[in-house]
Design an enzyme around this catalytic site. Structure first.
Site, PDB file in Angstrom:
ATOM      1  N   SER A 119     115.098   4.114  32.239  1.00 15.90           N
ATOM      2  CA  SER A 119     115.130   5.328  31.424  1.00 15.90           C
ATOM      3  C   SER A 119     116.195   6.268  31.965  1.00 15.90           C
ATOM      4  O   SER A 119     116.015   6.893  33.012  1.00 15.90           O
ATOM      5  CB  SER A 119     113.762   6.031  31.420  1.00 15.90           C
ATOM      6  OG  SER A 119     113.874   7.272  30.734  1.00 15.90           O
ATOM      7  N   ILE A 187     113.615   5.888  36.369  1.00 12.16           N
ATOM      8  CA  ILE A 187     113.532   7.061  35.485  1.00 12.16           C
ATOM      9  C   ILE A 187     114.426   8.171  36.014  1.00 12.16           C
ATOM     10  O   ILE A 187     114.368   8.520  37.190  1.00 12.16           O
ATOM     11  CB  ILE A 187     112.095   7.615  35.394  1.00 12.16           C
ATOM     12  CG1 ILE A 187     111.108   6.537  34.977  1.00 12.16           C
ATOM     13  CG2 ILE A 187     112.040   8.773  34.395  1.00 12.16           C
ATOM     14  CD1 ILE A 187     109.657   6.990  35.039  1.00 12.16           C
ATOM     15  N   LYS A 188     115.224   8.745  35.120  1.00 13.85           N
ATOM     16  CA  LYS A 188     116.035   9.912  35.491  1.00 13.85           C
ATOM     17  C   LYS A 188     115.242  11.196  35.235  1.00 13.85           C
ATOM     18  O   LYS A 188     114.610  11.353  34.201  1.00 13.85           O
ATOM     19  CB  LYS A 188     117.330   9.953  34.681  1.00 13.85           C
ATOM     20  CG  LYS A 188     118.182  11.188  34.978  1.00 13.85           C
ATOM     21  CD  LYS A 188     119.581  11.061  34.436  1.00 13.85           C
ATOM     22  CE  LYS A 188     119.663  11.186  32.936  1.00 13.85           C
ATOM     23  NZ  LYS A 188     121.036  11.061  32.441  1.00 13.85           N
ATOM     24  N   PHE A 189     115.309  12.092  36.209  1.00 19.21           N
ATOM     25  CA  PHE A 189     114.745  13.432  36.070  1.00 19.21           C
ATOM     26  C   PHE A 189     115.824  14.455  36.383  1.00 19.21           C
ATOM     27  O   PHE A 189     116.812  14.158  37.066  1.00 19.21           O
ATOM     28  CB  PHE A 189     113.597  13.644  37.060  1.00 19.21           C
ATOM     29  CG  PHE A 189     112.327  12.921  36.730  1.00 19.21           C
ATOM     30  CD1 PHE A 189     111.394  13.479  35.860  1.00 19.21           C
ATOM     31  CD2 PHE A 189     112.054  11.689  37.298  1.00 19.21           C
ATOM     32  CE1 PHE A 189     110.215  12.809  35.570  1.00 19.21           C
ATOM     33  CE2 PHE A 189     110.878  11.020  37.013  1.00 19.21           C
ATOM     34  CZ  PHE A 189     109.947  11.583  36.139  1.00 19.21           C
TER      35      PHE A 189
END
Length: 232
Positions: A119, A187-189
């Site tokens: 993601s 996952i990118k935040f």
């Protein structure tokens, strides 16, 4: 492009090597360090535009006779890049926030789920830090929900951050996630005070959990990646 508007090293390298965006180097570093994608993997790429992660994922599937697949999902229509991709890559136009688990699972080989979920989703940055951070957390929670399925609320009683975003995961009746056992999740935040709560959540679900800020991340960016290995 760099924050100053002039081409930087990763931008130039992406052009030279045929990648559609400099973001390819972020996944290349993640893959080099963690080896998440193996020959024959089935990969789901959430928020796949413009397609650089599709290219890197396909490169790591091994020879075409090894099989494997890469499915990109994005709210925009994304054309599969001609460089570094082969017939194992396809894209679907859909909103990840309303994508049901059954619909996502149906995109996988034999509808058995995926061995890797990526993601790189990011909200349209407004410049309002708290708003952007909250939207990033919603996208991250959505990726976790799709991957691991229904979250066990009692186990999260001390994780107020995750509780805050739990309600947006979905009213999806399907309790099973679409990531296979032993699978990997990225996952990118946008870094903020809440993101560590997602790391704590994923430690309940995965054997190994790490944070990484890739070298190709612009100095002005708050991007950080959660790397989860080995779904329990």
């Amino acid at each position: 492009m760099s924050g100053a508007g002039s081409p930087d090293f990763f931008y130039r390298e992406a052009q030279r090597l045929g990648y559609v965006a400099r973001s390819a180097f972020k996944l290349l570093q993640i893959q080099k360090q963690f080896k998440l994608i193996t020959p024959g993997s089935s990969v789901l790429d959430l928020g796949c535009a413009p397609g650089a992660w599709l290219q890197v994922a396909c490169q790591n599937l091994g020879p075409i006779e090894k099989g494997g697949s890469v499915v990109g999902v994005d709210v925009k229509r994304v054309k599969v890049p001609s460089a570094h991709c082969d017939s194992r890559v396809r894209t679907v136009c859909a909103d990840v926030m309303s994508l049901l688990k059954g619909q996502a699972r149906a995109l996988s080989p034999q509808e058995r789920g995926f061995s890797v979920i990526l993601s790189d989703m990011c909200p349209a940055v407004s410049g309002i830090t708290t708003k952007d951070a909250a939207l990033s957390c919603e996208l991250g929670m959505r990726a976790i929900s799709l991957a691991v399925g229904k979250l066990n609320t009692p186990n999260l009683s001390d994780n107020t951050v995750v509780e805050k975003f739990l309600s947006i995961t979905d009213p999806d009746p399907d309790e099973d996630g679409v990531l296979r056992r032993g699978g990997n999740l990225v996952i990118k935040f946008l870094e903020n005070e809440d993101v560590q709560g997602f790391g704590k959540l994923c430690k309940l679900k995965f054997k190994n959990v790490s944070w990484l800020r890739p070298k190709a991340t612009r100095s002005c960016s708050k991007e950080i990646y959660l790397i989860c290995q080995g779904l329990r």
